[in-house]
Write an enzyme that holds these catalytic residues in place. Structure first.
Site, PDB file in Angstrom:
ATOM      1  N   GLU A  45       0.802  -1.232   0.000  1.00 51.83           N
ATOM      2  CA  GLU A  45       0.000   0.000   0.000  1.00 51.83           C
ATOM      3  C   GLU A  45       0.838   1.288   0.000  1.00 51.83           C
ATOM      4  O   GLU A  45       0.636   2.162   0.838  1.00 51.83           O
ATOM      5  CB  GLU A  45      -0.972  -0.024   1.187  1.00 51.83           C
ATOM      6  CG  GLU A  45      -1.876  -1.257   1.173  1.00 51.83           C
ATOM      7  CD  GLU A  45      -2.784  -1.385   2.389  1.00 51.83           C
ATOM      8  OE1 GLU A  45      -2.751  -0.503   3.253  1.00 51.83           O
ATOM      9  OE2 GLU A  45      -3.541  -2.374   2.446  1.00 51.83           O
ATOM     10  N   GLU A  55      -6.161 -10.915  -1.412  1.00 52.75           N
ATOM     11  CA  GLU A  55      -7.007 -10.733  -0.214  1.00 52.75           C
ATOM     12  C   GLU A  55      -8.478 -10.710  -0.614  1.00 52.75           C
ATOM     13  O   GLU A  55      -9.244  -9.846  -0.181  1.00 52.75           O
ATOM     14  CB  GLU A  55      -6.629  -9.423   0.499  1.00 52.75           C
ATOM     15  CG  GLU A  55      -5.156  -9.326   0.845  1.00 52.75           C
ATOM     16  CD  GLU A  55      -4.776  -8.055   1.598  1.00 52.75           C
ATOM     17  OE1 GLU A  55      -5.661  -7.329   2.085  1.00 52.75           O
ATOM     18  OE2 GLU A  55      -3.554  -7.778   1.695  1.00 52.75           O
TER      19      GLU A  55
HETATM   20  O1  G3I Z   1      -3.877  -7.974  18.622  1.00 55.32           O
HETATM   21  C1  G3I Z   1      -4.906  -7.190  19.225  1.00 55.32           C
HETATM   22  C2  G3I Z   1      -5.411  -7.874  20.439  1.00 55.32           C
HETATM   23  O2  G3I Z   1      -4.378  -7.938  21.381  1.00 55.32           O
HETATM   24  C3  G3I Z   1      -6.618  -7.107  20.983  1.00 55.32           C
HETATM   25  O3  G3I Z   1      -7.169  -7.800  22.059  1.00 55.32           O
HETATM   26  C4  G3I Z   1      -7.688  -6.937  19.909  1.00 55.32           C
HETATM   27  C5  G3I Z   1      -8.856  -6.103  20.377  1.00 55.32           C
HETATM   28  O4  G3I Z   1      -9.584  -5.585  19.277  1.00 55.32           O
HETATM   29  O5  G3I Z   1      -7.107  -6.288  18.803  1.00 55.32           O
HETATM   30  C6  G3I Z   1      -6.050  -7.046  18.233  1.00 55.32           C
HETATM   31  O6  G3I Z   1      -5.546  -6.422  17.107  1.00 55.32           O
HETATM   32  C7  G3I Z   1      -6.385  -6.382  15.970  1.00 55.32           C
HETATM   33  C8  G3I Z   1      -5.765  -7.250  14.884  1.00 55.32           C
HETATM   34  O7  G3I Z   1      -6.485  -7.090  13.694  1.00 55.32           O
HETATM   35  C9  G3I Z   1      -5.755  -8.740  15.250  1.00 55.32           C
HETATM   36  O8  G3I Z   1      -7.052  -9.204  15.432  1.00 55.32           O
HETATM   37  C10 G3I Z   1      -6.460  -4.929  15.533  1.00 55.32           C
HETATM   38  O9  G3I Z   1      -7.192  -4.188  16.487  1.00 55.32           O
HETATM   39  C11 G3I Z   1      -7.143  -4.833  14.190  1.00 55.32           C
HETATM   40  O10 G3I Z   1      -7.034  -3.498  13.713  1.00 55.32           O
HETATM   41  C12 G3I Z   1      -6.446  -5.763  13.211  1.00 55.32           C
HETATM   42  O11 G3I Z   1      -7.122  -5.663  11.976  1.00 55.32           O
HETATM   43  C13 G3I Z   1      -6.446  -6.220  10.876  1.00 55.32           C
HETATM   44  C14 G3I Z   1      -6.114  -5.088   9.888  1.00 55.32           C
HETATM   45  O12 G3I Z   1      -5.552  -5.643   8.704  1.00 55.32           O
HETATM   46  C15 G3I Z   1      -5.085  -4.127  10.426  1.00 55.32           C
HETATM   47  O13 G3I Z   1      -3.842  -4.758  10.551  1.00 55.32           O
HETATM   48  C16 G3I Z   1      -7.359  -7.228  10.239  1.00 55.32           C
HETATM   49  O14 G3I Z   1      -7.481  -8.344  11.134  1.00 55.32           O
HETATM   50  C17 G3I Z   1      -6.779  -7.709   8.913  1.00 55.32           C
HETATM   51  O15 G3I Z   1      -7.728  -8.475   8.241  1.00 55.32           O
HETATM   52  C18 G3I Z   1      -6.446  -6.505   8.039  1.00 55.32           C
HETATM   53  O16 G3I Z   1      -5.808  -6.970   6.867  1.00 55.32           O
HETATM   54  C19 G3I Z   1      -5.462  -5.950   5.910  1.00 55.32           C
HETATM   55  C20 G3I Z   1      -4.215  -6.396   5.188  1.00 55.32           C
HETATM   56  O17 G3I Z   1      -3.179  -6.643   6.126  1.00 55.32           O
HETATM   57  C21 G3I Z   1      -3.756  -5.357   4.162  1.00 55.32           C
HETATM   58  N1  G3I Z   1      -4.841  -5.041   3.248  1.00 55.32           N
HETATM   59  C22 G3I Z   1      -6.099  -4.644   3.861  1.00 55.32           C
HETATM   60  C23 G3I Z   1      -6.548  -5.732   4.848  1.00 55.32           C
HETATM   61  C24 G3I Z   1      -7.883  -5.384   5.439  1.00 55.32           C
HETATM   62  O18 G3I Z   1      -7.756  -4.230   6.232  1.00 55.32           O
END
Ligand code: G3I
Length: 367
Positions: free
Chosen positions: A152, A257
Site C-alpha cells: 500500500e 485478499e
Molecule cells: O492484537 C490485538 C489484540 O491484542 C486485541 O485484544 C484486539 C482487540 O480488538 O485487537 C487485536 O488487534 C487487531 C488485529 O487485527 C488482530 O485481530 C487490531 O485491532 C485490528 O485493527 C487488526 O485488523 C487487521 C487489519 O488488517 C489491520 O492490521 C485485520 O485483522 C486484517 O484483516 C487486516 O488486513 C489488511 C491487510 O493486512 C492489508 N490489506 C487490507 C486488509 C484489510 O484491512
C-alpha cells in the site's frame, strides 16, 4: 449451471470431505488460498481447520507477520506465532506467503524514531528496515515462498503515499526493501501489494512504480491485487484491464485478499484503507438473521464473474487467496463499520459451502 443446481451442489457437500475441492478444481490453473488467524494455524478452530486442510494449497497470515506482531519492540521479536504459522503450512504442504514487510500501518511508532523520540535519519531508518527484513526473511528462508515486500505505497490518485517510509527515506525506500528481501532469500518471490489498483488513476501509478522498480533492477516477480471487492466494483472489464496492464510489465498477478462486501456502503470511497471507518445505522446492517436467498445467488454470480476473468488470465494469475476462511472470520464484520454481519466469503458461519463455492468450482470446469 442453473441456480437450483448450484444450491444442490453446495448443499450436498460438507467441509473436510468435499469433492470437488477448490484446490482440486483449480489444480494446474492457479493456487487457491486463504488468510489464517492464530486459532487456525494453531489448529484450535474445529470449524475452519478441516476446510483449510481440504480446500487450500496456499496460506497467508492475516496479521502474524506484520511488523507490530513480529517485531513489537526495538530490541525484541515475537517469533512464536509466525513459527507456528509456517509450521502449519509445511505440515499441509502448502505454498506459504509472508505478509508483509514494509507498510505504514500496524507498524509501531518507535520504528521511525530514535531513542529520544525524534524522527530517524534516512540512514537510520534504512538500517532498521534492513535489520528487520534480514531477520524476518532470513528466519524463514526457503520456507516462506513469497513475500509482500511493500504494502500500500500509493494514494488513490496514483501518487506516492506520504508514509513515514516515504518522508524519511524518499521514493527509493521501495527499491531498498526489495534489495534487502532479495539478499535475505534470493529464491523467494517478491511482490508489491495494494488495493483499488482496478481504478485507472491508481493503476497507472502502480504500473509506473513497478516499471521503475524493474528498471532499477529490483527482483520483483509479482503484483498483488488485494481484491477487497464490492457487488458492483470493480467491473469484469476493469479487472481484466488491470491484470493485462501488469502482465504487459512481465510480472505475475496474485489476487491476495479476495472478499466481496455484500452490505450497504457506509463510506463514500471504495477503499480498503483501514483508517476509513464509519458509524453504522440499522439500515447499514440488514442481514443479521441471515443472507436472503436472492443475495446468496447474486453473490454466487458475482464470484463467477470475477473467476471467469481470473481463469481467462490464467497465464498471468498465479494465485487467488481469500481474506479469511468462513464469513464469521472476516475483517468485513468490523470494517468500515464495527459490529455488522457480513457474508463475503465462500463458507458460511457454520463452515458450510455457500452457493458461491459451487459457482467458483464450476468456473474451473467451464474454462
Ligand atoms: O492484537 C490485538 C489484540 O491484542 C486485541 O485484544 C484486539 C482487540 O480488538 O485487537 C487485536 O488487534 C487487531 C488485529 O487485527 C488482530 O485481530 C487490531 O485491532 C485490528 O485493527 C487488526 O485488523 C487487521 C487489519 O488488517 C489491520 O492490521 C485485520 O485483522 C486484517 O484483516 C487486516 O488486513 C489488511 C491487510 O493486512 C492489508 N490489506 C487490507 C486488509 C484489510 O484491512
Amino acid at each position: 449451471m442453473k441456480p437450483l443446481a448450484l444450491i444442490m451442489l453446495a448443499a450436498a457437500v460438507a467441509p473436510g470431505q468435499i469433492a470437488p475441492t477448490l484446490k482440486g478444481a483449480y489444480e494446474g490453473i492457479f493456487r487457491i488460498g486463504a488468510a489464517l488467524n492464530p486459532a487456525q494455524f494453531e489448529e484450535r478452530d474445529p470449524r475452519g481447520n478441516p476446510i483449510i486442510a481440504a480446500q487450500f494449497d496456499t496460506i497467508s497470515p492475516e496479521n502474524a507477520l506484520k511488523w507490530g506482531s513480529i517485531h513489537p519492540r526495538v530490541d525484541g521479536y515475537n517469533f512464536e506465532p509466525a513459527d507456528r504459522y509456517v509450521a502449519f503450512g509445511e505440515k499441509h504442504k502448502m505454498f506459504i506467503v509472508g505478509h508483509c514487510l514494509v507498510w505504514h500501518s500496524q507498524t509501531p511508532r518507535w520504528v521511525f524514531e530514535n531513542e529520544n523520540g525524534e524522527p530517524l535519519t534516512r540512514e537510520g531508518l534504512l538500517e532498521r528496515m534492513r535489520d528487520h527484513i534480514r531477520t524476518v526473511v532470513g528466519r524463514y528462508k526457503g520456507r516462506i515462498g513469497g513475500w509482500d515486500v511493500v504494502n500500500e505505497a500509493l494514494n488513490e490518485d496514483g501518487s506516492m503515499r506520504q508514509s513515514p517510509w516515504y518522508r524519511i527515506i524518499g521514493e527509493d525506500y521501495l527499491l531498498k526493501a526489495f534489495q534487502f528481501a532479495h539478499e535475505a532469500d534470493p529464491r523467494a518471490e517478491l511482490y508489491y501489494n495494494d488495493y483499488s489498483l482496478e481504478n485507472e488513476a491508481k493503476r497507472k501509478g502502480a504500473v509506473e512504480l513497478i516499471r521503475k522498480l524493474k528498471a532499477a533492477g529490483a527482483a520483483i516477480s509479482g503484483v498483488g491485487l488485494q481484491g477487497h471487492d464490492k457487488m458492483d466494483w470493480p467491473t469484469a472489464r476493469q479487472e481484466a484491464e488491470t491484470i493485462e496492464a501488469f502482465a504487459a510489465l512481465g510480472v505475475k498477478v496474485h489476487i491476495t485478499e479476495l472478499d466481496i462486501d455484500v452490505l450497504p456502503r457506509t463510506t463514500r470511497q471504495n477503499t480498503a484503507d483501514i483508517s476509513a471507518t464509519a458509524a453504522g445505522t440499522a439500515q447499514s446492517n440488514p442481514y443479521t438473521a441471515g443472507l436472503p436467498e436472492e443475495m446468496q445467488q447474486a453473490l454466487a454470480r458475482r464470484y463467477a464473474e470475477l473467476f471467469e476473468v481470473f481463469v481467462q488470465h490464467r497465464n498471468t494469475v498465479s494465485r487467488v487467496t481469500f481474506w479469511g476462511v468462513t464469513d464469521g472470520d472476516s475483517w468485513l464484520n468490523n470494517f468500515p463499520t464495527r459490529g455488522r454481519t457480513n457474508y463475503p466469503l465462500l463458507f458460511d458461519r457454520e463452515g458450510k459451502p455457500k452457493p458461491a463455492f459451487a459457482a467458483v468450482v464450476q468456473k474451473a470446469k467451464t474454462n
